[in-house]
Write an enzyme that holds these catalytic residues in place. Structure first.
Site, mmCIF file in Angstrom:
data_model
loop_
_atom_site.group_PDB
_atom_site.id
_atom_site.type_symbol
_atom_site.label_atom_id
_atom_site.label_comp_id
_atom_site.label_asym_id
_atom_site.label_seq_id
_atom_site.Cartn_x
_atom_site.Cartn_y
_atom_site.Cartn_z
ATOM 1 N N TYR A 86 -75.732 19.797 -38.126
ATOM 2 C CA TYR A 86 -75.889 19.592 -36.681
ATOM 3 C C TYR A 86 -76.187 18.133 -36.335
ATOM 4 O O TYR A 86 -75.476 17.556 -35.521
ATOM 5 C CB TYR A 86 -76.975 20.520 -36.120
ATOM 6 N N GLU A 93 -70.012 12.860 -33.103
ATOM 7 C CA GLU A 93 -69.428 13.062 -31.779
ATOM 8 C C GLU A 93 -69.847 11.944 -30.823
ATOM 9 O O GLU A 93 -69.023 11.418 -30.061
ATOM 10 C CB GLU A 93 -69.840 14.423 -31.224
#
Length: 162
Positions: A86, A93
């Site tokens: 994560y 991102e």
């Protein structure tokens, strides 16, 4: 994936699944596809690492569950790898978005200035910045949800003996 979660075909939270799918669609098409310089960001390697291994683990679980119970090691991986994946994926991102932001600003990709015949303006770099800012309030609940899932599936760890 969202429909599978909504219909109960997989044991996944619909909201979390929706956020993950939308995030990947946005990064894949709205950043990496539209803004080619973002593909040279180190963030691509980060998100590919996180996304690829996560999906390999998850779909292995789904496939094995069709015929029986997955081995404990695979279940452990499914509910442990996110601890690394994560943060690495989100970092990737955001790095790709950062690189894409500058290209969108320089090239005017998807931006519409005034004057025009519909009298509307749109500034894609502002959208990229807004979506990046959404990671601040949306990431922690997703990450904490996964810790709760981990505790629920794998147990809470060692209890103190008296």
């Amino acid at each position: 994936e969202i429909f599978h979660a909504a219909l109960g075909l997989v044991r996944s939270n619909v909201q979390i699944t929706f956020q993950q799918v939308q995030s990947r669609l946005y990064i894949t098409w709205g950043i990496l596809h539209l803004l080619p310089t973002s593909r040279s960001s180190v963030g691509v390697m980060c998100l590919l690492f996180a996304w690829t291994i996560t999906e390999m683990i998850r779909y292995s679980m789904y496939a094995i569950q069709l015929i029986g119970n997955p081995p404990y090691f695979l279940t452990w991986l499914r509910y442990t790898f996110f601890i690394i994946a994560y943060p690495v994926g989100v970092t990737g991102e955001l790095l790709c978005s950062y690189t894409g932001f500058w290209e969108a600003k320089e090239t005017g990709t998807l931006s519409v200035g005034l004057p025009n015949y519909i009298n509307v303006t749109f500034y894609y770099p502002a959208v990229i910045a807004f979506i990046a800012a959404l990671y601040v309030p949306l990431f922690p609940p997703m990450y904490l949800h996964m810790f709760a899932q981990r505790k629920k599936i794998l147990g809470g760890g060692h209890s103190k003996k008296e």
